[in-house]
Design an enzyme around this catalytic site. Structure first.
Site, mmCIF file in Angstrom:
data_model
loop_
_atom_site.group_PDB
_atom_site.id
_atom_site.type_symbol
_atom_site.label_atom_id
_atom_site.label_comp_id
_atom_site.label_asym_id
_atom_site.label_seq_id
_atom_site.Cartn_x
_atom_site.Cartn_y
_atom_site.Cartn_z
ATOM 1 N N MET A 102 0.842 -1.193 0.000
ATOM 2 C CA MET A 102 0.000 0.000 0.000
ATOM 3 C C MET A 102 0.878 1.243 0.000
ATOM 4 O O MET A 102 1.734 1.388 0.878
ATOM 5 C CB MET A 102 -0.901 0.021 1.238
ATOM 6 N N ILE A 186 -3.238 0.371 8.596
ATOM 7 C CA ILE A 186 -1.848 0.789 8.784
ATOM 8 C C ILE A 186 -1.724 2.177 8.184
ATOM 9 O O ILE A 186 -2.156 2.415 7.058
ATOM 10 C CB ILE A 186 -0.851 -0.164 8.105
ATOM 11 N N GLY A 189 1.276 4.136 4.233
ATOM 12 C CA GLY A 189 2.102 3.297 3.366
ATOM 13 C C GLY A 189 2.672 2.090 4.086
ATOM 14 O O GLY A 189 3.353 2.235 5.086
ATOM 15 N N SER A 190 2.417 0.899 3.573
ATOM 16 C CA SER A 190 2.789 -0.296 4.313
ATOM 17 C C SER A 190 2.510 -1.533 3.463
ATOM 18 O O SER A 190 2.345 -1.433 2.256
ATOM 19 C CB SER A 190 1.993 -0.341 5.624
ATOM 20 N N ARG A 191 2.408 -2.710 4.112
ATOM 21 C CA ARG A 191 2.212 -3.948 3.364
ATOM 22 C C ARG A 191 1.429 -4.957 4.197
ATOM 23 O O ARG A 191 1.506 -4.946 5.431
ATOM 24 C CB ARG A 191 3.574 -4.543 3.000
#
Length: 232
Positions: A102, A186, A189-191
């Site tokens: 993301m 989250i 920005g992340s995964r």
């Protein structure tokens, strides 16, 4: 398209997690504007961006236990075998993993990829490396959720990124989740990694765009074509 659909598509709901941040940006904008008018408009741009970040659109989710649905909006960044985090107790053998990255413009609400009961929720502190790096799975701060689904155990791991420093999971152990149900987010920005059972077949490729609650990541080879429903 009906008037209701038009209004729904135009005015996307904002998740409650964003209310304090939006209010904070707005108050700061007023204070800055009192000092110097142009600063007010700069602050308002940031306020609008914060509203955009915390948008929480409805999704139309396939209601089929033979499907695994994307838990996050973003780009599929990895598809392949990987050893699950130890805290999930899924063993030391590699499982098929699908990762969705993301960026800061993605919807950051995370949704359950399957119907099932949460067996475990474990938070692990760690680094804040770029979430697109493979080593972020083991080195970054993460929150691991183990779900017992009709087809077995599935691991869902929220991973903090270079900018994201806050993982939120409001679901707890023994909670029952519907497929597509919101369970966390989250920030910035992340995964999200999904560890699949051995009999699941991946249906996405690296580089593909995924939509949380809608995109089919994998299936079990006997999809029945059940109806879809809107998950608000």
């Amino acid at each position: 398209m009906s008037l209701t659909d038009t209004i729904r598509n135009t005015f996307v709901p904002i998740h409650r997690e964003g209310y304090p941040f939006i209010a904070g940006f707005f108050v700061v904008s007023l204070i800055l504007g009192w000092l110097w008018d142009p600063l007010f408009w700069i602050g308002m741009v940031l306020t609008v961006w914060c509203i955009y970040f915390y948008r929480d659109p409805e999704r139309v989710t396939p209601m089929d236990d033979d499907l695994v649905i994307s838990p996050a909006d973003g780009k599929v960044s990895f598809v392949g075998p990987a050893v699950p985090p130890a805290e999930l107790d899924l063993g030391a053998e590699p499982r098929m993993r699908v990762s969705v990255f993301m960026n800061v413009f993605s919807v950051h609400i995370n949704r359950s990829p399957v119907r099932g009961k949460i067996e475990k929720v474990v938070h692990r502190p760690g680094k804040f490396l770029n979430a697109e790096l493979d080593k972020a799975s083991t080195e970054n701060e993460r929150n691991s959720v183990l779900i017992e689904s009709p087809h077995g155990k599935i691991g869902v791991v929220q991973i903090a990124g270079l900018v994201a420093r806050r993982i939120v999971c409001w679901s707890n152990e023994d909670d029952d989740l519907s497929v597509g149900e919101r369970f966390g987010l989250i920030r910035f920005g992340s995964r999200v990694d999904v560890y699949l059972p051995a009999d699941a077949t991946v249906r996405v490729a690296v580089g593909q765009t995924a939509v949380a609650g809608e995109t089919v990541l994998a299936d079990y080879g006997s999809v029945r074509g059940e109806p879809v429903v809107r998950i608000g």
